[in-house]
Design an enzyme around this catalytic site. Structure first.
Site, PDB file in Angstrom:
ATOM      1  N   LYS A 147       0.858  -1.186   0.000  1.00  0.00           N
ATOM      2  CA  LYS A 147       0.000   0.000   0.000  1.00  0.00           C
ATOM      3  C   LYS A 147       0.895   1.237   0.000  1.00  0.00           C
ATOM      4  CE  LYS A 147      -4.586   0.398   2.059  1.00  0.00           C
ATOM      5  NZ  LYS A 147      -5.317   0.429   3.326  1.00  0.00           N
TER       6      LYS A 147
HETATM    7  O1  G3P Z   1      -8.930   1.121   3.796  1.00  0.00           O
HETATM    8  C1  G3P Z   1      -8.890   2.430   4.273  1.00  0.00           C
HETATM    9  C2  G3P Z   1      -9.730   2.567   5.477  1.00  0.00           C
HETATM   10  O2  G3P Z   1      -9.171   1.812   6.513  1.00  0.00           O
HETATM   11  C3  G3P Z   1      -9.993   3.920   5.968  1.00  0.00           C
HETATM   12  O3  G3P Z   1     -11.164   3.815   6.698  1.00  0.00           O
HETATM   13  O4  G3P Z   1     -12.839   4.391   8.369  1.00  0.00           O
HETATM   14  O5  G3P Z   1     -10.430   5.041   8.707  1.00  0.00           O
HETATM   15  O6  G3P Z   1     -11.829   6.189   6.997  1.00  0.00           O
HETATM   16  P1  G3P Z   1     -11.578   4.919   7.747  1.00  0.00           P
END
Ligand code: G3P
Length: 226
Positions: free
Chosen positions: A86
């Protein structure tokens, strides 16, 4: 559309993998910190996730320069055959992605918030690009609309001259917060949705399914007791 699990929690991954429909896992530094992960334990943790999942596992490079990201990317890719590196969408990330992709290392370009970013990720050879839906919603903008634009733009072009030979770029709907997000991502043509465990569970469950099942059980008891 395929389902990935967005977590670094081994118990969640093991459980979701046992349900039979899991196609991959995405992690990030915040998710690893949330489970109390340590720097020294990171490589082994990624190896353990890779052994649990029959599919790609994204592990994030945290370097700031292209050289650091390339070095980390090579180390991460060496942990298991199903590791995807990533890489954040930024100039140094694009440059590193081109080097890694030329070596046959799969990259998931993350923190993507616009069509130009997604197109540049694709042109640099990324195997996956991850538009974040929920974080747009967090700032009162429409994350699903952004995702839709990105899917349309990526689908409009051929990127087969870059990236890992014979594989096309896929769009991962990330930062998914609800089953409704999953529905919308599927209908607009995202290739993959990466979802937290609680959202995956909500995707399986429906009150009408539970009610219907309870009624079937009750009626079957009448049959067996007759
Ligand atoms: O895959 C990316 C994700 O983990 C971000 O999610 O909920 O932290 O915006 P969030």
């Amino acid at each position: 559309m395929k389902f990935f699990l967005d977590t670094a929690d081994l118990a969640e991954i093991e459980e979701a993998a046992s349900w039979g429909a899991l196609a991959g896992v995405t992690t990030n530094p915040s998710l690893y910190a949330r489970i109390g992960g340590t720097f020294a334990g990171f490589p082994d943790h990624i190896r353990r996730i890779c052994a649990l999942v029959d599919g790609p596992v994204s592990a994030e490079a945290v370097g700031s320069t292209r050289d650091e990201i390339v070095r980390e990317g090579r180390e991460l890719a060496a942990l298991a055959p199903n590791v995807v590196v990533k890489v954040p969408t930024m100039v140094e990330g694009l440059a590193a992605t081109r080097v890694l992709a030329n070596e046959g290392i799969r990259v998931n370009m993350t923190l993507c918030f616009s069509v130009p970013q997604a197109l540049l990720a694709a042109r640099s050879g990324a195997r996956y690009v991850s538009p974040f839906v929920g974080r747009f919603d967090d700032i009162s903008e429409d994350g699903i609309e952004q995702l839709s634009d990105i899917v349309e733009a990526i689908d409009a072009y051929d990127f087969s001259d870059v990236g890992v030979a014979g594989e096309r770029i896929e769009v991962i709907a990330a930062s998914i917060r609800s089953a409704q997000h999953v529905t919308q991502a599927a209908l607009l043509g995202a290739d993959i949705a990466t979802v937290p465990f609680n959202v995956l569970r909500k995707c399986v469950e429906h009150p009408l399914t539970s009610n219907g099942l309870a009624a079937f059980k009750k009626d079957w008891e009448k049959v067996t007791n007759a």
